[in-house]
Design an enzyme around this catalytic site. Structure first.
Site, PDB file in Angstrom:
ATOM      1  N   LYS A 112     -21.546  94.998  73.829  1.00 57.18           N
ATOM      2  CA  LYS A 112     -22.920  95.082  73.335  1.00 57.18           C
ATOM      3  C   LYS A 112     -23.143  94.195  72.109  1.00 57.18           C
ATOM      4  CE  LYS A 112     -24.246  99.342  75.506  1.00 57.18           C
ATOM      5  NZ  LYS A 112     -22.996  99.673  76.237  1.00 57.18           N
TER       6      LYS A 112
HETATM    7  C1  LIG Z   1     -22.874  99.836  77.610  1.00 56.99           C
HETATM    8  C2  LIG Z   1     -21.530  99.694  78.229  1.00 56.99           C
HETATM    9  C3  LIG Z   1     -21.360  99.489  79.619  1.00 56.99           C
HETATM   10  C4  LIG Z   1     -22.532  99.502  80.594  1.00 56.99           C
HETATM   11  O1  LIG Z   1     -23.403  98.422  80.449  1.00 56.99           O
HETATM   12  P1  LIG Z   1     -24.870  98.483  81.113  1.00 56.99           P
HETATM   13  O2  LIG Z   1     -25.533  97.240  80.665  1.00 56.99           O
HETATM   14  O3  LIG Z   1     -25.518  99.716  80.539  1.00 56.99           O
HETATM   15  O4  LIG Z   1     -24.710  98.581  82.584  1.00 56.99           O
HETATM   16  C5  LIG Z   1     -20.080  99.303  80.103  1.00 56.99           C
HETATM   17  N1  LIG Z   1     -19.002  99.336  79.284  1.00 56.99           N
HETATM   18  C6  LIG Z   1     -19.121  99.541  77.952  1.00 56.99           C
HETATM   19  C7  LIG Z   1     -17.899  99.579  77.125  1.00 56.99           C
HETATM   20  C8  LIG Z   1     -20.373  99.716  77.373  1.00 56.99           C
HETATM   21  O5  LIG Z   1     -20.475  99.917  76.052  1.00 56.99           O
END
Ligand SMILES: *Cc1c(COP(=O)(O)O)cnc(C)c1O
Length: 471
Positions: A112
């Protein structure tokens, strides 16, 4: 470039407008009115560029004619400066034709960071340009809150209020949030569950008067700017593996469908993506839809990969818009079915198109643990549970001949030490930057799970008023 709503009845906005509004006025999600195209020679020319330079070329067409375009170069170079790997998003190989794309080298050790570090800077600059302030309010079960706080700390035009359920996030996750001491960052530990936090945030957004008074904005992946900042690494990794001359496939650990939708966008822009594999944990509403054409979310199950403990994948609405040939009335009717009866049924044509591009597999808890162990024994690499779900799903996918498979590695194993230790008997090494942060003093306010109390707290501390809340 204009951005239009998937539900068709909100006015089209510029990139800057869509960035600050987050959600369209009719409840829909913003989409670019057309997909910009990169020609094969433009894709080939990304080879060897710095990550920020490559991301610039991928994002630029979306910002054509927008005031944010003037910020793009500086925003990207500042955003990726703090990453702990010079390649930002390096690839490593785990098997014949099988690769892992490491997206966890940012400040909070989860993918993120790649988008949040960009979105926070765009927002702050846009607000300063407009002489406005805004208030970010978000509910988190851990990762999103940490990435948001890290990205927004110290910015002067934005106050950030992050609600987490008291005692229900991991120690590492809590400390990543509560050790921020900048005056614009406010942590609220709600005496309740994640659903209580989310209900309070929804109620805040639903309160027109508060909304205007605080200039509320959202930073979860329904904001198109988040998706846009995630398209770059699909291009850089594919080019490293031979694109545009050789197709590539991706497997993406999926929760809210934001990250994998960025892969769809890369394909729509001309990248030769042969297949996109959706990987879920036991929260398998998407893989179930692939068997029947019916999307029917159930209750959330807690797993070792908590950032994917989501049943209702908000960004799936963007894909529906595409599958329906961009017919907003069709999207409205499917979303209405979902609201009324808890499910919707794709048409033959929509279902056929979905299966032409995507596959979906889920991995249970045992398989996830065995995958962490298997990868460690075969390659010496330690992967986190989210990445393991991705690797397990990629192994369920039929072989794609000579097409390389890239699994997105979305978190650093040190964020989930217990699950890793259960699988391989040893705890993952903790990066020094995490150790330092975890030793610092914490700042957080505990509040009851009550809308009025939380709203009063936010109003008393947000440095607004905002001048003119039009987005
Ligand atoms: C947010 C997240 C995901 C999922 O991503 P999306 O865009 O919501 O599908 C997968 N792995 C981790 C570690 C995350 O923080």
């Amino acid at each position: 470039m204009k951005f239009i709503s998937t539900r068709g009845s909100a006015p089209a906005l510029s990139f800057e407008g869509a960035l600050l509004a987050a959600l369209a006025g009719d409840g829909g999600l913003f989409m670019p009115e057309v997909w910009p195209q990169l020609k094969p020679d433009e894709i080939a020319a990304l080879a060897g560029l710095d990550y920020a330079d490559a991301a610039y070329r991928v994002m630029r067409p979306y910002l054509e004619g927008d005031p944010c375009l003037a910020d793009l170069e500086d925003v990207l170079s500042e955003a990726y400066e703090g990453f702990h790997h010079p390649a930002v998003a390096p690839l490593s190989q785990i098997g014949p034709n099988s690769f892992v794309l490491e997206l966890f080298h940012g400040p909070t050790l989860a993918f993120k960071d790649l988008a949040m570090q960009v979105v926070s800077r765009f927002m702050n600059r846009a607000l300063r340009r407009r002489g406005q302030r805004a208030t970010v309010v978000g509910a988190t079960s851990g990762d999103t809150g940490a990435a948001a706080i890290e990205a927004f700390r110290g910015l002067d035009a934005i106050d950030v209020f992050i609600l987490h359920p008291e005692g229900r996030v991991s120690d590492v996750q809590r400390r990543q949030m509560t050790t921020a001491t900048e005056p614009n960052i406010h942590n609220i530990a709600v005496q309740g569950t994640f659903d209580d936090c989310q209900a309070i945030v929804k109620a805040l957004f639903g309160d027109q008067e508060l909304n205007a008074r605080l200039g509320l904005t959202g930073i979860n992946s329904i904001n198109f700017a988040r998706i846009l900042a995630q398209i770059g690494y699909y291009f850089t990794s594919a080019v490293t593996l031979g694109a545009p001359y050789r197709p590539v496939a991706f497997t993406v650990p999926t929760g809210n469908f934001g990250d994998i939708f960025a892969g769809y966008a890369a394909r729509a822009m001309g990248l030769p993506v042969q297949r996109l594999v959706i990987a879920t944990n036991l929260n398998d509403s998407l893989p179930r839809a692939f068997a029947s054409g019916t999307y029917e979310p159930h209750g959330v199950i807690a797993t070792a990969s908590p950032s994917m403990d989501i049943q209702l994948a908000s960004n799936f609405e963007r894909l529906l818009f595409e599958l329906a040939g961009r017919d907003a009335s069709r999207v409205r009717s499917l979303m209405e079915d979902l609201r009324r009866q808890g499910s919707f049924q794709l048409s033959q044509g929509e279902f056929g198109q979905l299966r032409e591009i995507f596959s979906a597999h889920s991995a249970g808890e045992d398989v996830t643990e065995m995958t962490i162990r298997g990868v460690f024994e075969e390659t010496g690499m330690v992967v986190d549970p989210h990445t393991a779900v991705g690797i397990a799903a990629s192994q369920q996918e039929a072989a794609l001949g000579t097409t390389p498979m890239v699994v997105l590695s979305t978190a650093h194993p040190a964020k989930f030490p217990d699950a890793v230790k259960r699988a391989i008997g040893i705890a993952p090494a903790q990066p020094e930057r995490l150790t330092l942060k975890l030793g610092s003093e914490e700042r957080c306010t505990v509040l009851p799970a009550d809308f009025g109390t939380v709203a009063d707290f936010i109003v008393a501390r947000a440095a607004s008023p905002l001048t003119g809340a039009e987005a």
